[in-house]
Design a protein around this motif. Sequence first.
Motif, PDB file in Angstrom:
ATOM      1  N   UNK A 104       0.794  -1.218   0.000  1.00 36.78           N
ATOM      2  CA  UNK A 104       0.000   0.000   0.000  1.00 36.78           C
ATOM      3  C   UNK A 104       0.826   1.268   0.000  1.00 36.78           C
ATOM      4  N   UNK A 105       2.137   1.145  -0.214  1.00 34.50           N
ATOM      5  CA  UNK A 105       3.035   2.293  -0.183  1.00 34.50           C
ATOM      6  C   UNK A 105       2.900   3.086   1.110  1.00 34.50           C
ATOM      7  N   UNK A 106       2.570   2.399   2.196  1.00 36.50           N
ATOM      8  CA  UNK A 106       2.372   3.050   3.485  1.00 36.50           C
ATOM      9  C   UNK A 106       3.664   3.026   4.292  1.00 36.50           C
ATOM     10  N   UNK A 107       4.756   3.449   3.693  1.00 37.41           N
ATOM     11  CA  UNK A 107       6.018   3.458   4.405  1.00 37.41           C
ATOM     12  C   UNK A 107       6.024   4.588   5.413  1.00 37.41           C
ATOM     13  N   UNK A 108       6.564   4.341   6.577  1.00 40.64           N
ATOM     14  CA  UNK A 108       6.621   5.340   7.641  1.00 40.64           C
ATOM     15  C   UNK A 108       8.039   5.413   8.191  1.00 40.64           C
ATOM     16  N   UNK A 109       8.234   6.248   9.191  1.00 38.65           N
ATOM     17  CA  UNK A 109       9.522   6.400   9.850  1.00 38.65           C
ATOM     18  C   UNK A 109       9.338   6.186  11.350  1.00 38.65           C
ATOM     19  N   UNK A 110      10.327   5.568  11.976  1.00 33.87           N
ATOM     20  CA  UNK A 110      10.313   5.434  13.425  1.00 33.87           C
ATOM     21  C   UNK A 110      11.553   6.141  13.975  1.00 33.87           C
ATOM     22  N   UNK A 111      11.338   6.926  15.024  1.00 35.51           N
ATOM     23  CA  UNK A 111      12.444   7.662  15.655  1.00 35.51           C
ATOM     24  C   UNK A 111      12.626   7.159  17.081  1.00 35.51           C
ATOM     25  N   UNK A 112      13.867   6.806  17.412  1.00 37.42           N
ATOM     26  CA  UNK A 112      14.246   6.475  18.787  1.00 37.42           C
ATOM     27  C   UNK A 112      15.057   7.661  19.312  1.00 37.42           C
ATOM     28  N   UNK A 163      20.787   5.477  33.977  1.00 40.01           N
ATOM     29  CA  UNK A 163      19.442   5.035  33.615  1.00 40.01           C
ATOM     30  C   UNK A 163      18.700   6.227  33.017  1.00 40.01           C
ATOM     31  N   UNK A 164      18.015   6.011  31.927  1.00 41.34           N
ATOM     32  CA  UNK A 164      17.227   7.077  31.323  1.00 41.34           C
ATOM     33  C   UNK A 164      16.124   6.470  30.469  1.00 41.34           C
ATOM     34  N   UNK A 165      15.197   7.314  29.996  1.00 43.29           N
ATOM     35  CA  UNK A 165      14.127   6.861  29.118  1.00 43.29           C
ATOM     36  C   UNK A 165      14.489   7.113  27.664  1.00 43.29           C
ATOM     37  N   UNK A 166      14.143   6.161  26.815  1.00 36.51           N
ATOM     38  CA  UNK A 166      14.278   6.357  25.369  1.00 36.51           C
ATOM     39  C   UNK A 166      12.876   6.453  24.792  1.00 36.51           C
ATOM     40  N   UNK A 167      12.616   7.486  23.995  1.00 34.44           N
ATOM     41  CA  UNK A 167      11.301   7.696  23.420  1.00 34.44           C
ATOM     42  C   UNK A 167      11.214   7.054  22.038  1.00 34.44           C
ATOM     43  N   UNK A 168      10.093   6.405  21.784  1.00 33.00           N
ATOM     44  CA  UNK A 168       9.822   5.798  20.481  1.00 33.00           C
ATOM     45  C   UNK A 168       8.613   6.491  19.889  1.00 33.00           C
ATOM     46  N   UNK A 169       8.750   6.973  18.651  1.00 28.44           N
ATOM     47  CA  UNK A 169       7.637   7.666  18.002  1.00 28.44           C
ATOM     48  C   UNK A 169       7.618   7.303  16.520  1.00 28.44           C
ATOM     49  N   UNK A 170       6.470   6.835  16.024  1.00 26.53           N
ATOM     50  CA  UNK A 170       6.302   6.484  14.617  1.00 26.53           C
ATOM     51  C   UNK A 170       5.539   7.613  13.931  1.00 26.53           C
ATOM     52  N   UNK A 171       6.082   8.093  12.806  1.00 32.21           N
ATOM     53  CA  UNK A 171       5.463   9.199  12.078  1.00 32.21           C
ATOM     54  C   UNK A 171       5.485   8.885  10.587  1.00 32.21           C
ATOM     55  N   UNK A 172       4.759   9.676   9.821  1.00 28.98           N
ATOM     56  CA  UNK A 172       4.800   9.533   8.363  1.00 28.98           C
ATOM     57  C   UNK A 172       6.116  10.095   7.841  1.00 28.98           C
ATOM     58  N   UNK A 173       6.414   9.796   6.580  1.00 23.56           N
ATOM     59  CA  UNK A 173       7.663  10.289   5.990  1.00 23.56           C
ATOM     60  C   UNK A 173       7.703  11.813   5.962  1.00 23.56           C
ATOM     61  N   UNK A 174       6.541  12.444   5.751  1.00 24.13           N
ATOM     62  CA  UNK A 174       6.496  13.902   5.684  1.00 24.13           C
ATOM     63  C   UNK A 174       6.743  14.544   7.049  1.00 24.13           C
ATOM     64  N   UNK A 175       6.435  13.813   8.123  1.00 21.41           N
ATOM     65  CA  UNK A 175       6.536  14.393   9.462  1.00 21.41           C
ATOM     66  C   UNK A 175       7.908  14.244  10.100  1.00 21.41           C
TER      67      UNK A 175
END
Length: 289
Positions: free
Chosen positions: A201-209, A243-255
């Motif tokens: 579906x060409x629904x490629x996204x990006x994930x940021x750590x 010790x620390x937190x790592x944030x995970x966020x999934x966004x679209x390619x445009x974002x």
Amino acid sequence: MKERKQNIIVKEVLLIAGGTALIAFAIASVYDPAGMITGGFSGLAIMVKQLTEPLVPGGVPLAVTNLCLNLPVFLIAVRLKGFRYIFKTLYATVLLSFWLYVLPVIPLARGDLTLSALYGGVIMGAGIGLVFVAQATTGGTDLIAAIIQHFWRHYSIAEIMQVLDAAIVLAGIYMFGVSTALYAIIAIYLVSKVSDGIIEGLKFSKVAFVITDKPEELAEVLMEEMSRGVTGLPAKGMYSGRERNMLLCVVSRKQIVRLKELVIRTDPQAFVIVSDVREVLGEGFIETR
């Protein structure tokens, strides 16, 4: 529930009809005029047409060969797998032969092998993708592979298909030459890429750590300004022992550009890892309901 099921059936019927029409057009208007063998029963049909031209005016039609080759394979598959297993594939195969018979031949590439590989790869890839989205196939070598795999289960269907299609391409080299076969390999590559794009579906996204000393503040900024969910993961720096937190966020390619801007603005010392995501199911991406 019944209405939804009917809508799904209608959608699949239309997808298979459109997909097989594109496949037939690619075979008759692109691959056949160029003598390009890309494997499958379509490749065999092109070779049969070429071989029978001295005996039959214009050679045996592609539709006839496709149907004749598939018929015994379907009978074997019905006996081994049952009719429900191949119902949609039978529908797709009959439609493919129908389109091969009725669609006019429009030579798009006019003898140019480069254009034949490009046009054929894109058009056939789109057609195969639509058929696969409807959870069907057009018979041929993939159905033969499924039958062979029924007896030799230590081989995958994909592995068997590769061997069968490679044998057909090699036969094409003997008939049409090495140059044409090399362009056929380009077409095969394009078919796989385009069909994969249709299926996904060409629904490629990006994930940021994001590793940051301001996880709460940054998470709030991302959720408010981008309307995306953020997940906090416990992490530990093995060199510092912190010790620390790592944030995970999934966004679209445009974002993804906006996300990096917000991270830098909130915590210039943050460490950001960005990766491609093939598919995301859930709210805001591909809805599963």
